[in-house]
Design a protein around this motif. Structure first.
Motif, PDB file in Angstrom:
ATOM      1  N   VAL A   1      -8.848  -7.606   0.883  1.00  0.00           N
ATOM      2  CA  VAL A   1      -7.531  -7.096   1.270  1.00  0.00           C
ATOM      3  C   VAL A   1      -7.118  -7.821   2.535  1.00  0.00           C
ATOM      4  CG1 VAL A   1      -6.222  -5.071   2.017  1.00  0.00           C
ATOM      5  CG2 VAL A   1      -8.003  -4.821   0.280  1.00  0.00           C
TER       6      VAL A   1
ATOM      7  N   LEU B   1       0.858  -1.183   0.000  1.00  0.00           N
ATOM      8  CA  LEU B   1       0.000   0.000   0.000  1.00  0.00           C
ATOM      9  C   LEU B   1       0.895   1.234   0.000  1.00  0.00           C
ATOM     10  CD1 LEU B   1      -2.761   1.406   0.208  1.00  0.00           C
ATOM     11  CD2 LEU B   1      -2.556   1.183   2.698  1.00  0.00           C
TER      12      LEU B   1
ATOM     13  N   ILE C   1      -9.217  -0.737   4.453  1.00  0.00           N
ATOM     14  CA  ILE C   1      -8.101   0.089   3.982  1.00  0.00           C
ATOM     15  C   ILE C   1      -7.820   1.304   4.869  1.00  0.00           C
ATOM     16  CG2 ILE C   1      -7.306   1.550   2.058  1.00  0.00           C
ATOM     17  CD1 ILE C   1      -8.629  -0.562   0.182  1.00  0.00           C
TER      18      ILE C   1
ATOM     19  N   LYS D   1      -3.275   6.344   0.179  1.00  0.00           N
ATOM     20  CA  LYS D   1      -4.729   6.193   0.189  1.00  0.00           C
ATOM     21  C   LYS D   1      -5.342   7.578   0.346  1.00  0.00           C
ATOM     22  CE  LYS D   1      -4.281   5.012   5.038  1.00  0.00           C
ATOM     23  NZ  LYS D   1      -4.434   4.006   6.073  1.00  0.00           N
TER      24      LYS D   1
ATOM     25  N   ALA E   1      -7.153   3.542  -3.123  1.00  0.00           N
ATOM     26  CA  ALA E   1      -5.893   3.014  -2.612  1.00  0.00           C
ATOM     27  C   ALA E   1      -4.934   2.847  -3.783  1.00  0.00           C
ATOM     28  CB  ALA E   1      -6.122   1.678  -1.916  1.00  0.00           C
TER      29      ALA E   1
ATOM     30  N   TYR F   1     -15.049  -0.481   3.394  1.00  0.00           N
ATOM     31  CA  TYR F   1     -13.819   0.002   2.744  1.00  0.00           C
ATOM     32  C   TYR F   1     -12.723  -1.068   2.728  1.00  0.00           C
ATOM     33  CZ  TYR F   1     -16.161   4.480   3.520  1.00  0.00           C
ATOM     34  OH  TYR F   1     -17.073   5.510   3.560  1.00  0.00           O
TER      35      TYR F   1
ATOM     36  N   LEU G   1      -3.990  -8.952  -2.231  1.00  0.00           N
ATOM     37  CA  LEU G   1      -5.201  -8.358  -2.784  1.00  0.00           C
ATOM     38  C   LEU G   1      -5.886  -9.355  -3.703  1.00  0.00           C
ATOM     39  CD1 LEU G   1      -3.671  -4.931  -3.891  1.00  0.00           C
ATOM     40  CD2 LEU G   1      -4.657  -5.530  -1.672  1.00  0.00           C
TER      41      LEU G   1
END
Length: 101
Positions: free
Chosen positions: A95, A33, A69, A36, A46, A66, A80
């Protein structure tokens, strides 16, 4: 770190996300990640770097919580899952944090 509130806030912080594209493949991918930010439609955007170096932007919506995230720190290593919908678009569906994260 909390999600940025807008693209403008990211740009003002010196972050350029022009190289991030929507993912066109379905399947399971290892990714980090990167950033975001909140979208305009009760969604969170993201920005990920896949293990193969591809830079991908994906959205998660309020009705899915969400996908967790907002609580994930930038730099976290994740797994993912993308699934192709009937309309042909590949959507982020799951996720997961990688072990040890």
């Amino acid at each position: 770190m909390r999600a940025y509130s807008s693209l403008r806030q990211m740009q003002d912080s010196g972050i350029c996300v022009d190289n991030y594209k929507t993912n066109e493949r379905d399947g399971v991918f290892a990714a980090r990640l990167d950033y975001k930010r909140w979208g305009k439609n009760r969604n969170i955007l993201a920005y990920f770097t896949f293990e193969d170096g591809n830079k991908v932007m994906a959205s998660a919506w309020q009705n899915t919580g969400y996908l967790g995230i907002p609580e994930i720190e930038e730099g976290a290593l994740l797994t993912l899952t993308f699934e192709r919908a009937k309309n042909g678009i590949s959507y982020l569906r799951k996720v997961e944090r990688n072990e040890g994260q």
